[in-house]
Design a protein around this motif. Structure first.
Motif, PDB file in Angstrom:
ATOM      1  N   VAL A   7       0.348  -1.434   0.014  1.00 19.94           N
ATOM      2  CA  VAL A   7      -0.092   0.043  -0.297  1.00 19.94           C
ATOM      3  C   VAL A   7       0.459   0.890   0.358  1.00 19.94           C
ATOM      4  N   ALA A   8       0.935   2.156  -1.151  1.00 19.46           N
ATOM      5  CA  ALA A   8       2.167   2.842  -1.744  1.00 19.46           C
ATOM      6  C   ALA A   8       1.479   4.399  -1.624  1.00 19.46           C
ATOM      7  N   LYS A   9       1.681   6.103  -1.160  1.00 20.87           N
ATOM      8  CA  LYS A   9       0.819   6.215  -1.679  1.00 20.87           C
ATOM      9  C   LYS A   9       2.503   7.754  -0.917  1.00 20.87           C
ATOM     10  N   SER A  10       2.088   8.606  -2.604  1.00 16.74           N
ATOM     11  CA  SER A  10       3.183   9.810  -2.539  1.00 16.74           C
ATOM     12  C   SER A  10       3.080  10.522  -1.303  1.00 16.74           C
ATOM     13  N   GLY A  11       4.711  10.606  -0.921  1.00 22.07           N
ATOM     14  CA  GLY A  11       5.218  11.405   0.392  1.00 22.07           C
ATOM     15  C   GLY A  11       5.148  12.904   0.345  1.00 22.07           C
ATOM     16  N   GLY A  12       5.144  13.135  -0.940  1.00 21.43           N
ATOM     17  CA  GLY A  12       5.112  14.698  -1.120  1.00 21.43           C
ATOM     18  C   GLY A  12       5.268  15.240  -2.338  1.00 21.43           C
ATOM     19  N   ILE A  42       7.865   8.426  -1.190  1.00 15.04           N
ATOM     20  CA  ILE A  42       7.110   7.624  -1.399  1.00 15.04           C
ATOM     21  C   ILE A  42       7.192   6.728   0.151  1.00 15.04           C
ATOM     22  N   GLU A  43       5.587   6.549   0.683  1.00 16.05           N
ATOM     23  CA  GLU A  43       5.076   5.760   1.653  1.00 16.05           C
ATOM     24  C   GLU A  43       4.888   4.859   0.959  1.00 16.05           C
ATOM     25  N   LEU A  44       5.313   4.304   2.578  1.00 16.54           N
ATOM     26  CA  LEU A  44       4.210   2.460   2.517  1.00 16.54           C
ATOM     27  C   LEU A  44       4.331   2.312   4.055  1.00 16.54           C
TER      28      LEU A  44
END
Length: 190
Positions: A7-12, A42-44
């Motif tokens: 599950v990943a999303k942009s870290g800014g 990237i944030e996991l």
């Protein structure tokens, strides 16, 4: 980061800094070569529900081809489409060296150690955008599409996987795409 392994999303916002050279073959067509350092945060999501920060950046070598819709002139704005090839050199790095080495990322069961050790260190992509130039100032907005799999050699390391990942099995694809705005200043002659 497009993947089913974590599950990943942009870290800014990330950044790029570097140097380049522009070579013109005609009044309207030019080629630009860049060597950059890139930071793509990237944030996991880990198994405890917290987000761990990683940098999917490193060094990047880019080649862009630009076609100007009008003949470039001093003190006039001119613009045109640009396409390019991007090559990233450098493995995924963690923002914090204290992450647990046991299987921590849901749903595949990838461990921090497996991610940092076996992530793909050479990836390629393509860029499509618009370039605008005024005298020695240049701006480019582009969509960068990743072709290569960052998780090519990354394997599941535990039994956390709920969606069919088995220990020692490849976790599938992870491709990174982005939108970038590049500002540059040209040294030397026009």
């Amino acid at each position: 980061l497009s993947t089913g392994a974590v599950v990943a999303k942009s870290g800014g916002l990330g950044y790029q800094v570097g140097i380049g050279a522009v070579m013109g073959y005609s009044e309207r067509f030019s080629t630009q070569l860049e060597i950059l350092y890139m930071n793509s945060p990237i944030e996991l999501k880990n198994f405890n529900g917290n987000n761990d920060k990683y940098n999917f950046g490193g060094y990047q070598v880019n080649t862009y081809f630009t076609y100007n819709l009008s003949i470039p002139e001093e003190d006039k704005l001119y613009f045109g489409p640009t396409i390019g090839l991007l090559m990233n050199l450098g493995k995924i790095r963690s923002k914090d060296d204290t992450y647990d080495t046991t299987p921590t990322y849901f749903p595949s069961g990838i461990s921090n150690d497996e991610l940092l050790t076996n992530s793909n260190g050479f990836t390629i992509g393509a860029s499509f955008g618009l370039n605008a130039t005024y005298n020695k100032f240049k701006a480019r907005i582009s969509y960068n599409y990743g072709f290569s799999n960052h998780f090519k050699d990354v394997k599941s390391t535990g039994e956390i996987g709920e969606f069919g990942f088995i220990e020692g099995e490849s976790v599938g694809e992870a491709k990174l795409s982005s939108i970038s705005i590049t500002l540059s200043y040209k040294f030397g002659r026009y």
